[in-house]
Each structure stands twice: as C-alpha cells, then as structure tokens.
Scaffold this active site. Structure first.
Site, short mmCIF file in Angstrom:
data_model
loop_
_atom_site.label_atom_id
_atom_site.label_comp_id
_atom_site.label_asym_id
_atom_site.label_seq_id
_atom_site.Cartn_x
_atom_site.Cartn_y
_atom_site.Cartn_z
N ASP A 28 4.35 8.21 -8.65
CA ASP A 28 5.31 8.95 -9.66
C ASP A 28 5.06 8.79 -11.02
OD1 ASP A 28 7.53 10.74 -10.32
OD2 ASP A 28 9.06 9.00 -9.92
N HIS A 45 -0.62 15.90 -13.67
CA HIS A 45 -0.83 15.88 -12.62
C HIS A 45 -2.63 15.56 -12.51
CE1 HIS A 45 3.18 16.74 -11.25
NE2 HIS A 45 3.03 17.82 -11.62
N LEU A 139 -11.78 3.31 5.33
CA LEU A 139 -10.54 3.25 4.66
C LEU A 139 -9.75 4.56 5.27
CD1 LEU A 139 -8.22 2.20 2.77
CD2 LEU A 139 -9.17 3.76 1.31
C1 IPE Z 1 8.44 11.57 -5.46
O1 IPE Z 1 8.76 12.03 -6.63
C2 IPE Z 1 7.77 12.46 -4.79
C3 IPE Z 1 6.22 12.35 -5.14
C4 IPE Z 1 6.01 11.53 -5.75
C5 IPE Z 1 5.33 13.41 -4.55
P1 IPE Z 1 9.81 12.93 -7.30
O2 IPE Z 1 9.64 12.81 -8.65
O3 IPE Z 1 9.91 14.24 -6.62
O4 IPE Z 1 11.24 11.92 -6.87
P2 IPE Z 1 12.56 12.16 -7.56
O5 IPE Z 1 12.78 13.70 -7.56
O6 IPE Z 1 12.54 11.77 -9.02
O7 IPE Z 1 13.56 11.22 -6.63
C1 IPE Z 2 4.78 12.80 -9.34
O1 IPE Z 2 5.12 12.87 -10.82
C2 IPE Z 2 4.00 14.17 -8.75
C3 IPE Z 2 4.97 14.87 -7.91
C4 IPE Z 2 6.03 14.64 -7.57
C5 IPE Z 2 4.16 16.14 -7.59
P1 IPE Z 2 6.12 13.79 -11.54
O2 IPE Z 2 5.90 15.26 -11.56
O3 IPE Z 2 7.34 13.47 -10.67
O4 IPE Z 2 6.45 12.94 -12.90
P2 IPE Z 2 7.84 12.60 -13.42
O5 IPE Z 2 8.50 11.93 -12.44
O6 IPE Z 2 8.44 13.86 -13.75
O7 IPE Z 2 7.28 11.83 -14.69
MG MG Z 3 9.12 12.22 -10.33
#
Ligand code: IPE
Ligand code: IPE
Ligand code: MG
Length: 251
Positions: A28, A45, A139
């Site tokens: 995240d 991403h 792995l």
């Molecule tokens: C969790 O992250 C899902 C992934 C890392 C793929 P999110 O960014 O979607 O989670 P929330 O919405 O902050 O809980």
């Molecule tokens: C995690 O990073 C990737 C996905 C959930 C696809 P985020 O896109 O949620 O990044 P933040 O949390 O908005 O910074």
């Molecule tokens: Mg996020």
C-alpha cells in the site's frame, strides 16, 4: 492431547535462522508516493512494481519459501475508471515482461483471485505465466489480484456445497484459493495504515503483523530486514501460555 494449530496446505520446509516461511504483504501507498512527487497515481503503481521485483529477490535470498502479495482488491474496482484500467494494463504488461525473469530465478507464480470480470487478455496472461513457471521450486509467489478475503471464503463454501461435502475447518481451508500453501507467518503492510482491508481473512488467524510507515515504492531492503527481525522476536503461542511454548522449545 496435543492439538497443533490448523494450517492449510502442504507443510512448508523449515527455514534457516527463524526466517518466516511464508511472508504476505499488503503493498500500500503507491498513490501517495506519486502524489508527493506531483506524478499521476499510475506512476506510483509502476514504481511499486519495481519494489515487488526487488522484494522477490530479497525473499529468495533470505530463505523465504512463499511470498504472497496483495496487488488489486475486490474493492479496488470502485476507483476511478482510468486508474483501474491502468492497473489492469500494468498487470498484463508485467506478466509478459516478468515471466522469463521469474523462471530464471526459480519462482513459481500463482495468480489468486476471481477471474470473471477480468479482460480476456489478462486471464490468458495469468494462465500462461502460471504454466511457464509451474516447474519452479525456489520460491512460491502468490499474486492476489481481484482478490478479497470474503470472496475467498464464499467461493470455498460454495465449492463444498456444490460437491455436497460437509463443512469442516479442514475442508473449508482446503477449498480456499491459497490451499496450496501454509498460512502466512508474517504479514507486512506498508503505507502506514493498520488494517487488513479484506486481505487473507481466514489465513491470518495466527499471523504476526508488521506495519511499516514506508510507502510501497519506497520500501527498501533495510525495512524488509527490520520486518523479518521483528518476526524473530515474537513468541507465537497459538493459544497456549508462554511457559508451555518455552517448554516445547526446550524439549
Ligand atoms: C489494500 O489497499 C489493497 C491492496 C494493496 C491491493 P487499499 O488502498 O485498497 O486499502 P484501503 O482502501 O486503504 O483500506
Ligand atoms: C496500493 O497503493 C495499490 C493498490 C491498492 C492497487 P494505493 O494505490 O492504495 O496507494 P495509496 O494508499 O492511495 O497511497
Ligand atoms: Mg491504499
């Protein structure tokens, strides 16, 4: 009578020096990382994909046997359409680019999650990548994509019901999407949030949790090693007392 904790899947070989056999990561913080740099979220991403490539290498080097990462959740469909389609495209591209590298590194890939609703090109890429890495053993890499812990429990229950099988803990565990591996020993969530966000709900029952403030694209080797070191300091009791655990370790 001793009753060991239930763990789905095949037993995982012991790892050296208390390294967790199965590490799971909620990757995240990509969007915030990009925003801090005045870049579009998709640049985050893309950078996050680079981090994953590095983490796969560090995991194999440290002796981790299974790495499970959360790449796209069931709920992430509610993001803006252009971000969703950019993530889908990135995944298609990554499957094409990375498979030879994964194959060379001895990594066996499983893409875990619902396949319906995904573009055909992506599903084909997933099937092909799994097929081309199926002989690897160094792995196991599980990429959770279009995955939700609730989806997983429901699809497992539906599979048992369709086969007319009684619902027991072992049967349900065996029907989950990660039935081919034991439960995660260590879960790392980057990005500063301290929540599960519908990741592996069933399998995290006794996992150790490590929350990192690093945004995923900035997650580095030192922070990875801090998470592994924190894990070695934990006493996993599975419901027993500290004294019982110590006595079992001495015996
Ligand atoms: C969790 O992250 C899902 C992934 C890392 C793929 P999110 O960014 O979607 O989670 P929330 O919405 O902050 O809980
Ligand atoms: C995690 O990073 C990737 C996905 C959930 C696809 P985020 O896109 O949620 O990044 P933040 O949390 O908005 O910074
Ligand atoms: Mg996020």
């Amino acid at each position: 009578m001793a009753h060991p904790p239930a763990a789905a899947g095949e037993p995982v070989p012991a790892t050296p020096g208390g390294v967790p056999a199965h590490v799971a990561i909620v990757m995240d913080g990509n969007g915030r990382w990009a925003r801090q740099r005045l870049l579009p979220r998709v640049a985050g991403h893309r950078a996050g994909m680079e981090t994953l490539r590095r983490v796969i290498g560090w995991s194999a080097e440290r002796g981790v046997r299974v790495l499970t990462v959360f790449a796209f959740s069931s709920e992430n469909w509610s993001r803006p359409a252009d971000e969703v389609s950019a993530i889908l495209r990135l995944m298609i591209q990554a499957l094409m680019d990375e498979v030879p590298r994964l194959a060379d590194a001895g990594v066996r890939l499983h893409v875990v999650g619902a396949r319906d609703g995904l573009p055909e090109e992506l599903v084909t890429g997933m099937v092909e990548a799994e097929r081309r890495t199926a002989g690897n053993e160094r792995l196991v890499l599980n990429v959770c994509f279009n995955y939700g812990g609730r989806w997983d429990i429901v699809q497992a229950a539906q599979a048992l019901a369709a086969r007319g099988e009684p619902i027991t803990e072992a049967a349900l565990a065996g029907a989950l999407a990660l039935a081919h591996v034991s439960d995660p020993d260590l879960v790392i969530r980057t990005g500063g949030e301290q929540r599960i966000s519908n990741f592996l709900l069933w399998q995290l029952a006794y996992s150790e949790l490590y929350f990192s403030d690093r945004l995923w694209p900035a997650f580095d080797e030192a922070e990875f090693d801090r998470a592994l070191a924190a894990y070695t300091q934990r006493q996993r009791r599975f419901g027993r007392t500290p004294e019982q655990v110590q006595a079992a370790q001495v015996a």
